[in-house]
Motif scaffolding. Sequence first.
Motif, PDB file in Angstrom:
ATOM      1  N   ALA B  18       0.782  -1.413   0.003  1.00  0.00           N
ATOM      2  CA  ALA B  18       0.017   0.075   0.043  1.00  0.00           C
ATOM      3  C   ALA B  18       1.047   1.305   0.000  1.00  0.00           C
ATOM      4  CB  ALA B  18      -1.039   0.006   1.127  1.00  0.00           C
ATOM      5  N   LEU B  19       1.809   1.255   0.919  1.00  0.00           N
ATOM      6  CA  LEU B  19       2.719   2.414   0.832  1.00  0.00           C
ATOM      7  C   LEU B  19       3.651   2.454  -0.601  1.00  0.00           C
ATOM      8  CD1 LEU B  19       4.455   2.160   4.385  1.00  0.00           C
ATOM      9  CD2 LEU B  19       3.136   3.835   3.598  1.00  0.00           C
ATOM     10  N   GLY B  20       3.868   1.526  -1.272  1.00  0.00           N
ATOM     11  CA  GLY B  20       4.465   1.564  -2.510  1.00  0.00           C
ATOM     12  C   GLY B  20       3.541   2.084  -3.482  1.00  0.00           C
ATOM     13  N   VAL B  21       2.346   1.865  -3.413  1.00  0.00           N
ATOM     14  CA  VAL B  21       1.306   2.473  -4.309  1.00  0.00           C
ATOM     15  C   VAL B  21       1.123   3.870  -4.250  1.00  0.00           C
ATOM     16  CG1 VAL B  21      -1.002   2.402  -5.052  1.00  0.00           C
ATOM     17  CG2 VAL B  21       0.118   0.231  -4.809  1.00  0.00           C
ATOM     18  N   LEU B  22       0.966   4.285  -3.019  1.00  0.00           N
ATOM     19  CA  LEU B  22       0.853   5.560  -2.578  1.00  0.00           C
ATOM     20  C   LEU B  22       1.900   6.579  -3.017  1.00  0.00           C
ATOM     21  CD1 LEU B  22      -1.215   5.000   0.659  1.00  0.00           C
ATOM     22  CD2 LEU B  22      -1.999   5.961  -1.394  1.00  0.00           C
ATOM     23  N   VAL B  23       3.306   6.005  -2.667  1.00  0.00           N
ATOM     24  CA  VAL B  23       4.453   6.778  -2.912  1.00  0.00           C
ATOM     25  C   VAL B  23       4.393   6.985  -4.529  1.00  0.00           C
ATOM     26  CG1 VAL B  23       6.917   6.613  -3.254  1.00  0.00           C
ATOM     27  CG2 VAL B  23       5.711   6.113  -1.037  1.00  0.00           C
ATOM     28  N   VAL B  24       4.079   6.238  -5.177  1.00  0.00           N
ATOM     29  CA  VAL B  24       4.066   6.067  -6.860  1.00  0.00           C
ATOM     30  C   VAL B  24       2.972   7.105  -7.287  1.00  0.00           C
ATOM     31  CG1 VAL B  24       3.306   4.845  -9.138  1.00  0.00           C
ATOM     32  CG2 VAL B  24       4.988   3.855  -7.287  1.00  0.00           C
ATOM     33  N   ILE B  25       1.768   7.189  -6.621  1.00  0.00           N
ATOM     34  CA  ILE B  25       0.809   8.142  -6.900  1.00  0.00           C
ATOM     35  C   ILE B  25       1.297   9.621  -6.487  1.00  0.00           C
ATOM     36  CG2 ILE B  25      -1.311   9.119  -6.327  1.00  0.00           C
ATOM     37  CD1 ILE B  25      -2.253   6.051  -5.700  1.00  0.00           C
ATOM     38  N   MET B  26       1.796   9.549  -5.468  1.00  0.00           N
ATOM     39  CA  MET B  26       2.459  11.040  -5.086  1.00  0.00           C
ATOM     40  C   MET B  26       3.424  11.599  -6.163  1.00  0.00           C
ATOM     41  SD  MET B  26       2.456  11.418  -0.976  1.00  0.00           S
ATOM     42  CE  MET B  26       2.680   9.736  -0.381  1.00  0.00           C
ATOM     43  N   PHE B  27       4.451  10.412  -6.420  1.00  0.00           N
ATOM     44  CA  PHE B  27       5.434  11.069  -7.400  1.00  0.00           C
ATOM     45  C   PHE B  27       4.947  11.329  -8.853  1.00  0.00           C
ATOM     46  CE2 PHE B  27       8.880   9.210  -4.399  1.00  0.00           C
ATOM     47  CZ  PHE B  27       9.681  10.234  -4.884  1.00  0.00           C
ATOM     48  N   ARG B  28       4.066  10.541  -9.110  1.00  0.00           N
ATOM     49  CA  ARG B  28       3.208  10.889 -10.515  1.00  0.00           C
ATOM     50  C   ARG B  28       2.640  12.224 -10.447  1.00  0.00           C
ATOM     51  NH1 ARG B  28      -1.084   7.069 -12.886  1.00  0.00           N
ATOM     52  NH2 ARG B  28      -2.344   8.200 -11.419  1.00  0.00           N
ATOM     53  N   GLN B  29       1.998  12.570  -9.338  1.00  0.00           N
ATOM     54  CA  GLN B  29       1.327  13.841  -9.281  1.00  0.00           C
ATOM     55  C   GLN B  29       2.160  15.028  -9.155  1.00  0.00           C
ATOM     56  OE1 GLN B  29      -1.702  14.322  -9.925  1.00  0.00           O
ATOM     57  NE2 GLN B  29      -2.101  16.585  -9.044  1.00  0.00           N
ATOM     58  N   LEU B  30       3.315  14.625  -8.460  1.00  0.00           N
ATOM     59  CA  LEU B  30       4.158  15.664  -8.411  1.00  0.00           C
ATOM     60  C   LEU B  30       4.949  15.994  -9.568  1.00  0.00           C
ATOM     61  CD1 LEU B  30       6.000  17.384  -6.352  1.00  0.00           C
ATOM     62  CD2 LEU B  30       7.697  15.695  -6.349  1.00  0.00           C
ATOM     63  N   GLY B  31       5.364  14.849 -10.538  1.00  0.00           N
ATOM     64  CA  GLY B  31       5.642  15.129 -11.823  1.00  0.00           C
ATOM     65  C   GLY B  31       4.786  15.949 -12.508  1.00  0.00           C
ATOM     66  N   ARG B  32       3.416  15.578 -12.466  1.00  0.00           N
ATOM     67  CA  ARG B  32       2.192  16.254 -13.335  1.00  0.00           C
ATOM     68  C   ARG B  32       2.327  17.807 -13.158  1.00  0.00           C
ATOM     69  NH1 ARG B  32      -2.940  12.427 -13.203  1.00  0.00           N
ATOM     70  NH2 ARG B  32      -2.449  11.071 -14.917  1.00  0.00           N
ATOM     71  N   LEU B  33       2.453  18.140 -11.601  1.00  0.00           N
ATOM     72  CA  LEU B  33       2.281  19.529 -11.101  1.00  0.00           C
ATOM     73  C   LEU B  33       3.568  20.320 -11.710  1.00  0.00           C
ATOM     74  CD1 LEU B  33       0.872  19.080  -7.735  1.00  0.00           C
ATOM     75  CD2 LEU B  33      -0.201  19.942  -9.759  1.00  0.00           C
TER      76      LEU B  33
END
Lengths: 184, 203
Positions: B18-33
């Motif tokens: 779960a933590l891995g998935v959430l970290v990936v989501i955060m990194f992806r969103q950071l990249g988008r922003l």
Amino acid sequence: MVPVVLTPAVLACKAVVAVLLVAAGGAKLADLPGFAASVSLFLPGTTARRPARTVAAGIAAGEIMAGAASLSSPRASWLNLVVLAICCGFVAVSAAGYRWHRGRSCRCLGALSRRRFNLAGLGRSVLIALGAGLATAPVAAAAIQLGPADRIGLLAGALLVAAAAFSAAAAVGRGAQDAQPGWA
Amino acid sequence: MIRIPEYLAVAQWALLGALGVLVVIMFRQLGRLLTGAAKTAELGPPVGGKAAALTYARPGDPAERRLAPGEGQPLLLAFVDPTCPSCEDLVGVLGQLQAAGELASLRALLLISDPPSYLQISDVFSSTGIEIGRPVRPAGLDYYRVSATPLLVAIDDAGVVRAAGSVVRPADVRAFAQSCLLPAPEAALAVVPAVAGRGEDEQ
């Protein structure tokens, strides 16, 4: 008692459903207005901000508490039934959403998920409920015998997941959102 | 050898997953922003084109009203929903600009798709002094391509779209508001892509 070969599957279902509850609760807390809107879909006549938000916050906090407790206290079999009841609630909400609010965002995972009330969502909630049902099967006591340190560690892990889900949902929520079906 | 309970091993992997998935989501969103690549394709009407008319109704008032760009008044249209956190930010910024008198020369309109009852869910929406409307017919909506919210569209007094994009920063929103007041050659804002944090550009 389930056969020994099935024990890992039962334990995995219990752990995964519990972690899912914790993550979903954390993500919902980060998007309370959005989730409150989803809640108000199912509270006829209750469109005022406070009741919908209060219920939404209660659901989110309840998911976190139930998930964290279930994860860190595997020997408390009654918690498995509580989690199963919550998951059956998900199925009921998914079915009602599919019937009356098809296409609207369910905000089941706050801003983390763009899922909408549809047949696939109903299938997913049934799958989760089946997992929660399997997790109620009794297993050998030795497999779930945890010491205080183990339980505290799992509780801390659960809170960490909730915090991470909250942060991720808040970050995603600050970006542009997929438009609601009314804009299509 | 230390033997850990089977459940502890399984639960640890579940938490780690779960933590891995959430970290990936955060990194992806950071990249988008950071790259401004979030949902800009097919968002908003073409800049420079003639804006389409819309029919809408105000909350609590079933009377249909027609919004016809090009009738001598600059328009600032915000396509927003009370259930969208960034939309709350945009409405808040618009409210500040209105209170400061910066929207006095144009007509600002918040267009929502959510049911009007949802306005009560958001403090910002329920207390804003800006006119709110809900499109009542699909005609015209296709033109605005509201594939994501918030979407801000600036239209000049001739009915020409001067700027369109997903913006929430006060400086960007102010630039949009000013773009529909400028003469055509100076109003050269392109589609502004990124949704970024509130108040970052405030001095």
